[in-house]
Structures are given as C-alpha cells and as structure tokens.
Scaffold this motif. Structure first.
Motif, PDB file in Angstrom:
ATOM      1  N   CYS A 163      30.714  41.000  41.490  1.00  0.00           N
ATOM      2  CA  CYS A 163      32.051  41.366  41.014  1.00  0.00           C
ATOM      3  C   CYS A 163      31.979  42.335  39.836  1.00  0.00           C
ATOM      4  N   VAL A 166      32.513  46.122  40.527  1.00  0.00           N
ATOM      5  CA  VAL A 166      33.773  46.608  41.094  1.00  0.00           C
ATOM      6  C   VAL A 166      34.863  46.480  40.048  1.00  0.00           C
TER       7      VAL A 166
ATOM      8  N   SER B 106      28.115  43.735  33.911  1.00  0.00           N
ATOM      9  CA  SER B 106      28.545  45.130  33.968  1.00  0.00           C
ATOM     10  C   SER B 106      27.938  45.919  32.815  1.00  0.00           C
ATOM     11  N   ILE B 187      38.485  47.224  33.816  1.00  0.00           N
ATOM     12  CA  ILE B 187      38.249  45.783  33.880  1.00  0.00           C
ATOM     13  C   ILE B 187      37.366  45.558  35.098  1.00  0.00           C
ATOM     14  N   SER B 188      36.211  44.920  34.891  1.00  0.00           N
ATOM     15  CA  SER B 188      35.401  44.588  36.060  1.00  0.00           C
ATOM     16  C   SER B 188      35.946  43.311  36.678  1.00  0.00           C
ATOM     17  N   LEU B 189      35.804  43.212  37.993  1.00  0.00           N
ATOM     18  CA  LEU B 189      36.392  42.070  38.692  1.00  0.00           C
ATOM     19  C   LEU B 189      35.826  40.739  38.194  1.00  0.00           C
ATOM     20  N   HIS B 190      34.562  40.743  37.742  1.00  0.00           N
ATOM     21  CA  HIS B 190      33.994  39.458  37.306  1.00  0.00           C
ATOM     22  C   HIS B 190      34.735  38.895  36.094  1.00  0.00           C
ATOM     23  N   PHE B 192      37.849  38.659  35.840  1.00  0.00           N
ATOM     24  CA  PHE B 192      38.910  37.818  36.404  1.00  0.00           C
ATOM     25  C   PHE B 192      38.370  36.418  36.745  1.00  0.00           C
ATOM     26  N   LEU B 193      37.054  36.325  36.948  1.00  0.00           N
ATOM     27  CA  LEU B 193      36.493  35.023  37.348  1.00  0.00           C
ATOM     28  C   LEU B 193      36.256  34.096  36.150  1.00  0.00           C
ATOM     29  N   TYR B 194      36.148  34.676  34.932  1.00  0.00           N
ATOM     30  CA  TYR B 194      35.843  33.825  33.780  1.00  0.00           C
ATOM     31  C   TYR B 194      36.909  32.754  33.517  1.00  0.00           C
TER      32      TYR B 194
END
Lengths: 417, 417
Positions: A163, A166, B106, B187-190, B192-194
């Motif tokens: 992730c 991206v 990232s 914003i890296s997608l990861h 959003f996972l945090y």
C-alpha cells in the motif's frame, strides 16, 4: 528477472518481431507503454527481447471464478491468447480463487457473494473445460495459476508495504472511484485494495513463471497498469498491458453481460449459438468479425445476411465443430424460410443481369410505380432482401437466387433469374 | 464479551459510579460517547457495569516504541491511568512493536524508520522503566501488551474484511487526510491502514483481556473512535474513548514535543527538571497543575513563583523522590539568588501586616513617590517579587520573608518583616 534489452537486435529479429507484432496487435484497444525502446510500443520491445533471449513471452489473464459461464465477450482475450500460443508463446490463465473465497465482505455488492472452496473448484473445472476450447492445453504453452497460492501467504506487513507504493490521490483519480465519491455513493476501503491485489498477482507470477504481458478488457486498464507500477517499485522488469475492446452484446449497444441477457454462452447448443448470432444488428458485424474470428477482411461477404451466416458458422464451428455448424446453418435457413415467408408467395423471374441497383429491382418487380417512389421506399427502410432491411437505393443486387424481395408488410415475391 | 447493562443499578452503585466519575473525568478533553444510558456519558455507563459485574475496567493506551524517551506530555494519560488503578481498575499499556518493525515503507516520514527487533525490545525496556514511575506494576492492575502478538497473525483476507467496515469518505473526512488531499500533498494508501490497525488492536485486546476504554491525546480521537466502530461491526461491546489535552511545552504555546526542544524528559536529572518547570510562563500554571499533578485546586499557592515551586517540587518528587526534590529546590533558590540579586542590596524591614496591596508595598519601600506612580509602574510590568513580574496593583502580598522587591532595573531591596 530483470531482462535488459541489448542495444542492437539483428535485422532478422526486428523483422520477425514486426511480423508477430502485426498479428498480435490486431483487434487490441490499447497497448501500454505506447512508446517502446525499439521504435514501436511495449509489445514490440517484449517480442524483441523474447526473440533475442530465445524464450517465449508469458501472458497473464485473470479470471474471476464466481460465475462459471463464459460467454463470447470473454473469448475476445482468449482468442488473442491463442494467437500468442500459435506463435510459440505461453499463456497463464489466472484463477482468482482467493478473492472468490472472500467475496464482498461489505455485503454491498450482491454479485460478489463469498464462495466455498468446493464451489470455486467446480467453477474452475467448468472454466478450464470452456477456455480449452479456445486456448491450447499444452504444458509448454499454457499454465493455469491460482492466486490463493501467494495471497494466502501475504502478511499484514507485506500489505502495508504494498500500500505504501500507491497514493490515495491515484486511486481517487480512477474514474469509477472518483465518480462515486462525487456522487456520495459509498466506497468501502477494501475496494481500494482490489487493484493492488491484482497488481501483486503480477509480482508473484513474475517470481514463479514470468509475467511479460497482462491482458484485460478496457475496463481493466487501471488495475493492469497497477501491476506495472508495483513491479517497477520492486525493481522488477514491468509487464506491458494489452487491453481489448468490450464486445457489445446481441442488442448492439450494451457490453455483453450475463446480467443483461444479451450474451451467447460458449456452452450454448449449436442451434441457439447460430440463431443468436444471426440476430445481431448489421452495425455489429465489423466488431464481431475482428474480435471473434480470424477471418481476414477480404474473405468477409459484403452482404450482411451472408456475412452473418459466415460469422455464425465460424463461431458455432469453434465450439461445436464443422459438422454441427453446417447442421445449424441448414436448420436456421429452413426455420427462417418457414417463419418469415408465406408459402403462397408469387415467384418472379427477372433479368437480374440487367438490374444494376436495388431501385431497379423494386421497379422491375412492380412494387413501385416509379424510380423515385422506389428510392423513397428504400430510404425509409421499407425494403428487405431475404428479410434484411436495405437502405441504399444505389446498392447492387448480388444474391444467390432464389431470394425474397419484400416491400412494406404486404408486397412479397420470390425472385428467380 | 457482550456486556449488557441491566436496567436498574442500585442507588449505592450509582453513587459510587458518580464518585469515581468525578475523579476520573477531571482533566479529560472529551469522553465518547457523550451521552450514556444512565444519564451521563459512556464512562459513567462503564463504571456502572464494572460495579454491577464486580470486575475492574480495562484501559488501553497505545505507545509507539520508536522513541524511547517519555516526556511530561506523555505522562498526562499515564497520570489518568494511575487514577484508574487507584480505584481498582486495570491498565493495559500497549507497545506497538509490529508497527515499529514496519516503519514507514514509503520512506516519506523520516521520523518513522523501521526498527530492528533488538531496538524495539530495548526501547520497550526503557519505556517500562519510565512508565512504571507513574503507573503501578502490579499484575492485578496492569498488563503490558504487544500488538505484534495479533497483527503478525492477520491474513490478507482478515485485512480485506476489516477494510470493508470503513468507507473511503470517512477517511478523507479525517482532518489531516482531507487537508493533504486539498493541498495535493501525497498520502500513501498504507496511511489509511494505520487507523484500522489501531482499531484492530482494540478488537484483539477485547478478545484477550477486555478493552473497555481507550485513552489518547486529542489528536488521536479519530483513531480511537475507529476502534469503537470496528468493535461494533463485530458485534462486540464497543470501547469508550477518553481523550486528553495536548500539554503545551516550556514555551507555553506549542505542544510539548521532542522535536521542538520544549520538553522535560521523565529521566532528566532533578536539577534540570526543577529548573525547567520554573521557567514556564505563568499562563501555563493551571494547565500543568491539572494535567500533571493530583494537587487539589485549593492547595495551589496563588503566587505564581510559589505555585511554580510547588509544581516543580511535585514533578521532581514523582520521578526522583522527595529528598531529591527538596535538594533541587534549595539548589534552584540559591542559584536564583546568586544570578539575579546583587549581594550589596539594601535590606528593608517593613510593617507587612499593614500593607494590603502590592501598590502599598512599592510606596512603603520608597520606590515610587505616589500610589498612582506605583500603580503605573506595576501595570507597565516594571515590578518583580523574587524575580517574578506582577501586573496587578491590587494583588495582596503574601510571601515568606525575606523576599526580593525589584522596581525597574536598578531599584532592589530585600524585604523583611
């Protein structure tokens, strides 16, 4: 796996790459990247590499094992795979068994229910049966792969790392996501992960078997390019992407789709397959010929009815063999005559050699009192030959006799020479 | 784990819950949900349940083991945990060892480099040493947890299911994400996972030990509420969330932070800890008292210099003991006298009982020729007591003698009674 293309391929290699490129690029919607190192596109470069390294290209095509019925729309890419096989390359149909196991956990997408392992295996068996009617099931030229093999091993840390490659902005720029955000139609976060999962498949396939090219419909462009991006981020030689037009269904307008009942399934019986093909509008002929057959343009009959028969015969023969296709054509013709034509229709013997246009024919049959009336009737769509509407008054009449001329609902004649 | 609150708690239970609620809600920034079943907020409901079921509440506080130095800003929530322990509840400090192992893949966030297992264990040891100066290390009242225990088991399918519970729109509505999108800051997608990872921690803790309450700074509100949402989506009794104000640092304006060098580390020596506390602006006194001490408002000296000394002594004693705090105060006072005060300063014996205001004192010391001049000097900031500026001409003078009166740069006197 990093294959660096040497600077100077030989003239023979360039010529052979050009020959294959012409065959393989026909009927594609787009090839990414559009500009290659060797003067053409990414496909040309891959062909050059393949020839220089004397190894086949490996082509990925993902398939979702939720609905086991393949229709003609699916065969567009399968046909293209077969062309690669014919040139000695290797195809990798990928069954998305892991995704099918999960389904859509938000429950919003009712077309994506989670499947059991048994259902998936059953669907996959059906798939194999169907796809091997088009592509060759030879281990040297084909390997069936399953994305559960690597996705079940993916840890949360791996997912985070994936992730990180991206950006959110990139995903929001994807057309359907952007539209849904704008319309305030909910997007669950897991939907953002699907393109990455598809991209990770390419990474895993590159590690296992090689993944030079990914195939997809034009609606898959974003997801396929994601694979390119993620491979590059890992320092891998990225796949190229070849997209194919979405085949319009029987209605001639909408994309062929099971849910729209405008499809022909590859397991349908020869009679239905032939008959449904005969029902497509003339405007679809060019598309269907180029996407579903290998018949060269020069060999396509100019008359729509004849062109449809040849197309219907080709499609039926591909899935059921020549004999069944012949039989379907005969059955269709006899049904067509019975259904459409009154038995007591007058028979007219006309000097066809002397009638150069359709207008002439209508006048000669006494179905119009003047050339100008005949022209008007034709232009208004009131004139049919063998049941097919013709709107060009100047079109030549080149049909095998006998044929049926119809003007309006009531004027009918069987024309003989 | 579903705890359903019976409809009618006894009057004793309601009274005890109200008593604990008053103690525990003091100094919080917010409690979610704001409205509870029993007339107050979510905390009140949890206390009622705890009393009715005769079991302690379990309180989660996540800590990132990337920087092992805890400063006073971190101790705000730890102080609140200690209050829960004092009332018989159980605290669950959570070490985010899994996240620390990943870092920021990232590479954009340089403050989040991936750590080795050894570094993490070392940092965690330091953390434990530091936090157990504030919270009690008694197995009945404290359990240290590690999020690697469950996150390393999380499969990709689990992640997909977790993400299906959260909408993209919800994440974009988070203030910092929304701002960054608007400013086109990637914003890296990861990222959003945090928040989901933090929420999943609550689920896993609920399954293992129970997770009734999550603590966080006000900047953690979104992430803490995510835990609530994800627990609810699993049919779990959701945690409540208690947030705490971010402690301003020595400058009195910015949030205390290592990177801004406006912090006091809990391992700093008594002299520095005392001295740095003495340097805070008067405007911070109320905040620091309420967030860092258990001293009741009635026992706070009204005079800022005295209030600071008491505060500095309290903080120093907490981390180094009473004796060290006494010594630090003496050292500070002697340093303060040497640095600020000339040794040849005149000594004035004044009838302090008769002087009701600061204005009276300045006139009595002959440092102004009239009450109105004295008032003006005070209001302009020219008057100091023991080195502290005082701007209220009507303020009473209640200092232990001897003390130093200073007017302007040159007029100085040691005042005795």
């Amino acid at each position: 796996m990093n294959t660096t293309v040497p600077a100077k391929p030989s003239a023979e290699i360039l010529a052979e790459a050009a020959r294959q490129h012409a065959i393989l690029s026909e009927g594609t919607a787009a090839i990414y990247p559009e500009k290659g190192v060797h003067g053409k596109d990414g496909l040309f470069d891959k062909l050059v590499t393949s020839l220089m390294e004397n190894r086949p290209l490996r082509i990925k095509l993902g398939m979702d094992p939720t609905a086991p019925d393949i229709h003609l729309g699916h065969t567009v890419a399968l046909n293209a795979m077969r062309k690669f096989q014919n040139l000695g390359h290797k195809v990798l149909p990928l069954i998305g068994n892991y995704t099918a196991l999960i389904g859509d956990p938000s429950g919003r997408n009712s077309t994506r229910p989670p499947l059991t392992e048994e259902q998936i295996m059953q669907n996959a068996e059906t798939y194999k049966e169907q796809i091997f009617k088009i592509i060759e099931n030879d281990p040297a030229k084909c390997r069936l792969m399953w994305n559960g093999d690597w996705l079940k091993e993916l840890s949360f840390a791996d997912t985070i790392k994936l992730c990180a490659q991206v950006s959110v902005a990139q995903l929001i720029a994807k057309e359907d996501f952007g539209n849904r955000l704008a319309n305030q139609t909910p997007i669950s976060l897991h939907e953002f992960l699907y393109p990455l999962m598809q991209g990770y498949d390419s990474i895993a396939m590159q590690e296992r078997e090689g993944c030079d090219i990914e195939f997809g419909g034009t609606d898959q462009t974003f997801n396929c390019l994601m694979g390119r991006q993620l491979m590059q981020a890992r320092g891998m030689e990225p796949q190229i992407v070849m997209t194919f037009p979405l085949l319009e269904g029987l209605d001639g307008v909408m994309k062929m789709s099971k849910s729209k009942a405008n499809y022909i399934g590859v397991t349908e019986n020869p009679t239905d397959m032939f008959g449904k093909t005969m029902s497509i509008p003339d405007s679809l002929l060019d598309r269907w010929y180029s996407l579903l057959t290998t018949i060269p343009a020069a060999e396509r009959p100019s008359h729509p009815m004849e062109a449809k028969k040849k197309l219907a015969h080709f499609i039926t023969a591909r899935f059921h063999g020549e004999a069944a296709a012949d039989e379907a054509r005969t059955a269709f013709e006899s049904r067509f005559s019975k259904r459409e034509m009154p038995t007591d229709m007058p028979e007219l013997k006309l000097p066809l050699e002397a009638l150069t246009t359709l207008t002439d024919l209508v006048v000669a049959a006494n179905f119009a009192t003047s050339k100008s009336e005949a022209r008007r009737l034709i232009e208004q769509g009131g004139v049919k030959l063998n049941g097919e509407q013709h709107k060009d008054p100047t079109a030549p009449v080149k049909l095998e006799t006998p044929f049926i001329l119809q003007v309006g609902k009531l004027k009918l004649a069987k024309i003989t020479a």
